[in-house]
Design an enzyme around this catalytic site. Sequence first.
Site, PDB file in Angstrom:
ATOM      1  N   ASP A  19      -3.518  51.671  38.575  1.00  0.00           N
ATOM      2  CA  ASP A  19      -4.245  51.288  37.370  1.00  0.00           C
ATOM      3  C   ASP A  19      -5.720  51.120  37.740  1.00  0.00           C
ATOM      4  O   ASP A  19      -6.052  50.315  38.616  1.00  0.00           O
ATOM      5  CB  ASP A  19      -3.655  49.964  36.883  1.00  0.00           C
ATOM      6  CG  ASP A  19      -4.314  49.445  35.618  1.00  0.00           C
ATOM      7  OD1 ASP A  19      -5.389  49.954  35.242  1.00  0.00           O
ATOM      8  OD2 ASP A  19      -3.758  48.507  35.031  1.00  0.00           O
ATOM      9  N   ILE A  20      -6.582  51.844  37.086  1.00  0.00           N
ATOM     10  CA  ILE A  20      -8.002  51.811  37.472  1.00  0.00           C
ATOM     11  C   ILE A  20      -8.627  50.437  37.240  1.00  0.00           C
ATOM     12  O   ILE A  20      -9.569  50.061  37.934  1.00  0.00           O
ATOM     13  CB  ILE A  20      -8.793  52.932  36.756  1.00  0.00           C
ATOM     14  CG1 ILE A  20     -10.084  53.235  37.527  1.00  0.00           C
ATOM     15  CG2 ILE A  20      -9.056  52.589  35.298  1.00  0.00           C
ATOM     16  CD1 ILE A  20     -10.707  54.551  37.199  1.00  0.00           C
ATOM     17  N   GLY A  41      -5.819  54.564  25.600  1.00  0.00           N
ATOM     18  CA  GLY A  41      -5.700  55.049  26.978  1.00  0.00           C
ATOM     19  C   GLY A  41      -6.473  54.199  27.965  1.00  0.00           C
ATOM     20  O   GLY A  41      -6.512  52.965  27.877  1.00  0.00           O
ATOM     21  N   VAL A  42      -7.108  54.875  28.900  1.00  0.00           N
ATOM     22  CA  VAL A  42      -7.804  54.154  29.967  1.00  0.00           C
ATOM     23  C   VAL A  42      -8.984  53.354  29.403  1.00  0.00           C
ATOM     24  O   VAL A  42      -9.297  52.258  29.894  1.00  0.00           O
ATOM     25  CB  VAL A  42      -8.223  55.144  31.086  1.00  0.00           C
ATOM     26  CG1 VAL A  42      -9.349  56.051  30.663  1.00  0.00           C
ATOM     27  CG2 VAL A  42      -8.575  54.409  32.363  1.00  0.00           C
ATOM     28  N   ASP A  43      -9.604  53.861  28.362  1.00  0.00           N
ATOM     29  CA  ASP A  43     -10.723  53.176  27.703  1.00  0.00           C
ATOM     30  C   ASP A  43     -10.269  51.803  27.198  1.00  0.00           C
ATOM     31  O   ASP A  43     -10.914  50.772  27.467  1.00  0.00           O
ATOM     32  CB  ASP A  43     -11.189  54.064  26.537  1.00  0.00           C
ATOM     33  CG  ASP A  43     -12.541  53.680  25.976  1.00  0.00           C
ATOM     34  OD1 ASP A  43     -13.222  52.834  26.571  1.00  0.00           O
ATOM     35  OD2 ASP A  43     -12.911  54.252  24.930  1.00  0.00           O
ATOM     36  N   TYR A 130      -7.368  63.814  25.231  1.00  0.00           N
ATOM     37  CA  TYR A 130      -8.238  64.981  25.086  1.00  0.00           C
ATOM     38  C   TYR A 130      -7.582  66.280  25.560  1.00  0.00           C
ATOM     39  O   TYR A 130      -8.168  67.351  25.416  1.00  0.00           O
ATOM     40  CB  TYR A 130      -9.577  64.756  25.791  1.00  0.00           C
ATOM     41  CG  TYR A 130     -10.538  63.855  25.030  1.00  0.00           C
ATOM     42  CD1 TYR A 130     -10.159  63.258  23.828  1.00  0.00           C
ATOM     43  CD2 TYR A 130     -11.819  63.607  25.487  1.00  0.00           C
ATOM     44  CE1 TYR A 130     -11.030  62.437  23.122  1.00  0.00           C
ATOM     45  CE2 TYR A 130     -12.703  62.794  24.785  1.00  0.00           C
ATOM     46  CZ  TYR A 130     -12.296  62.206  23.605  1.00  0.00           C
ATOM     47  OH  TYR A 130     -13.165  61.396  22.904  1.00  0.00           O
TER      48      TYR A 130
HETATM   49  P1  ADP Z   1      -9.128  61.158  27.554  1.00  0.00           P
HETATM   50  O1  ADP Z   1      -9.404  60.808  26.115  1.00  0.00           O
HETATM   51  O2  ADP Z   1     -10.389  61.429  28.346  1.00  0.00           O
HETATM   52  O3  ADP Z   1      -8.095  62.220  27.694  1.00  0.00           O
HETATM   53  P2  ADP Z   1      -7.157  59.066  28.208  1.00  0.00           P
HETATM   54  O4  ADP Z   1      -7.437  57.621  28.400  1.00  0.00           O
HETATM   55  O5  ADP Z   1      -6.331  59.440  27.012  1.00  0.00           O
HETATM   56  O6  ADP Z   1      -8.609  59.781  28.184  1.00  0.00           O
HETATM   57  O7  ADP Z   1      -6.489  59.660  29.500  1.00  0.00           O
HETATM   58  C1  ADP Z   1      -7.170  59.992  30.680  1.00  0.00           C
HETATM   59  C2  ADP Z   1      -6.257  59.766  31.857  1.00  0.00           C
HETATM   60  O8  ADP Z   1      -6.249  58.379  32.179  1.00  0.00           O
HETATM   61  C3  ADP Z   1      -4.794  60.147  31.622  1.00  0.00           C
HETATM   62  O9  ADP Z   1      -4.348  60.862  32.786  1.00  0.00           O
HETATM   63  C4  ADP Z   1      -4.085  58.806  31.514  1.00  0.00           C
HETATM   64  O10 ADP Z   1      -2.748  58.874  31.994  1.00  0.00           O
HETATM   65  C5  ADP Z   1      -4.927  57.972  32.444  1.00  0.00           C
HETATM   66  N1  ADP Z   1      -4.845  56.504  32.282  1.00  0.00           N
HETATM   67  C6  ADP Z   1      -4.489  55.784  31.198  1.00  0.00           C
HETATM   68  N2  ADP Z   1      -4.553  54.467  31.480  1.00  0.00           N
HETATM   69  C7  ADP Z   1      -4.983  54.356  32.767  1.00  0.00           C
HETATM   70  C8  ADP Z   1      -5.253  53.270  33.661  1.00  0.00           C
HETATM   71  N3  ADP Z   1      -5.102  51.997  33.274  1.00  0.00           N
HETATM   72  N4  ADP Z   1      -5.662  53.558  34.930  1.00  0.00           N
HETATM   73  C9  ADP Z   1      -5.840  54.839  35.344  1.00  0.00           C
HETATM   74  N5  ADP Z   1      -5.611  55.902  34.555  1.00  0.00           N
HETATM   75  C10 ADP Z   1      -5.181  55.668  33.284  1.00  0.00           C
END
Ligand code: ADP
Length: 179
Positions: A19-20, A41-43, A130
Amino acid sequence: MIAGVERDGHPILELVLGDITQQDTDAIVNAANSSLLGGGGVDGAIHRAAGPELVARCRLLGGCRTGEAKVTPGFRLAAGWVIHTVGPVWRGGDSGEALLLASCYREALARADEVGARTISFPAISTGMYGYPAVEAAHVAVSTVLVTPTAVEVVKFVCFDRMAFDAYQNAFAELRPTE
Ligand code: ADP
């Protein structure tokens, strides 16, 4: 660290499953949308972990264009900085997606250099909502970081799932320098 690539004069590349928001690198990169006001998502995970100060600071930035990057403090995160970048939406591959995705990595490293961050964690930008295919995205990520001049010493690619991890392992194997 589960796998790594080291080359003279370039950052050490590391690959981790995790997890980032939990990374204690100087900076973490957010795969944001152009509003910079949070999303899924990650945001969403980064905004939840950083606390409400993050969106308040982002409001002052006036958004971000695809392929660009802007930096804020990390607030409640272990990381001191969040570098927000906006990846391209995948439209089949003929709409400049690879150039825009490479620009995200270059721009994020440039912001890291500006604030003096020496270690940075990247998520797999654009590969979630995306729709960018994981294998192609990992190739762009690794090859761009390998050729971008930067004072950053450690780049950690943080994969949230096994599929992303495998994609990066492939990219590492293809791009690993031969003796
Ligand atoms: P985008 O809109 O740029 O595609 P997303 O957040 O939907 O962004 O996904 C980008 C990547 O981040 C995906 O591979 C997703 O599995 C990953 N991701 C989601 N949550 C986390 C997290 N907490 N830590 C690391 N990677 C994550």
